[in-house]
Design a protein around this motif. Sequence first.
Motif, mmCIF file in Angstrom:
data_model
loop_
_atom_site.group_PDB
_atom_site.id
_atom_site.type_symbol
_atom_site.label_atom_id
_atom_site.label_comp_id
_atom_site.label_asym_id
_atom_site.label_seq_id
_atom_site.Cartn_x
_atom_site.Cartn_y
_atom_site.Cartn_z
ATOM 1 N N GLN A 3 0.883 -1.140 -0.038
ATOM 2 C CA GLN A 3 0.206 0.033 0.015
ATOM 3 C C GLN A 3 0.920 1.288 0.086
ATOM 4 O O GLN A 3 0.526 2.164 -0.581
ATOM 5 C CB GLN A 3 -0.742 -0.092 1.027
ATOM 6 N N SER A 26 0.842 4.044 -2.580
ATOM 7 C CA SER A 26 0.604 5.478 -2.532
ATOM 8 C C SER A 26 1.404 6.303 -2.827
ATOM 9 O O SER A 26 0.952 7.504 -3.209
ATOM 10 C CB SER A 26 0.157 5.336 -0.956
ATOM 11 N N ILE A 46 -6.344 1.747 -0.576
ATOM 12 C CA ILE A 46 -4.909 2.272 -0.509
ATOM 13 C C ILE A 46 -4.908 3.285 0.572
ATOM 14 O O ILE A 46 -5.381 4.399 0.476
ATOM 15 C CB ILE A 46 -4.367 2.891 -1.482
ATOM 16 N N ASN A 47 -4.335 2.814 1.977
ATOM 17 C CA ASN A 47 -4.289 3.826 2.917
ATOM 18 C C ASN A 47 -5.470 4.684 3.318
ATOM 19 O O ASN A 47 -5.615 5.898 3.438
ATOM 20 C CB ASN A 47 -3.107 4.858 3.056
#
Length: 228
Positions: free
Chosen positions: A154, A158, A194-195
Amino acid sequence: MKTTKMIQTLTVVTASLFLCASLASAHSEHDHSKLSLQWKFSKKVEAKIQDRGTLKETGHYVGLSAHGQKTLNRYGIRSGNIFTAQMDGLNAYVKRTSAGIQIMDSGTMNITVNEQLPIRTLNWISRISTGSANHSGHDHSRLPYEWSFGESTQNRISQRLGSEEVVFVGLNRFEQKLLKDYNIKIGNKFHTVINGQTTMAERTSGGLRIMGLSNNEVAQMNSSQTNM
């Protein structure tokens, strides 16, 4: 003679104390805490569990390959950790061991539903454009799944995300095999987080095609629809 016997006795006692200390040290390396997550095993691992007795029976052990153990590591599941799993409509507490897993309290249906990793099924998915039709070797189906990558993956994705509409991110052999384990094929599109941000992704021959920030609102709306 007395001196010799005393030395032998001291040697045995010292060895016993050393062994006990070693065992205690090894045991202390195992974290027996319960994790607030529900794990979804791949079809291959589920088949191994069923061969040993499914989730209906408790106490049995199931060995995992090096890849399977590495997968649990990537998601923060360490030896000794206890987590929940679901298979064939049954919930169970599962403990990770040094060589695989052990089925603990199985068949319990009142387990609190936690976040399911690494994949969960979405009940509703938008009709996003596929861009092109299927062709040899590539399946451009839209999968009703939300996939969660491990923290390190991730973070790498990111770093590539920005204001661009589409970014490409390479995946290593382990990450690609993990997607394959869960039947996510080259060309498939799916939701991913993602995050904390939900977006759309497409698996490519070398990694991922991530739909950028302009697609996040659509993906988040689609994901929230599943909880309504």
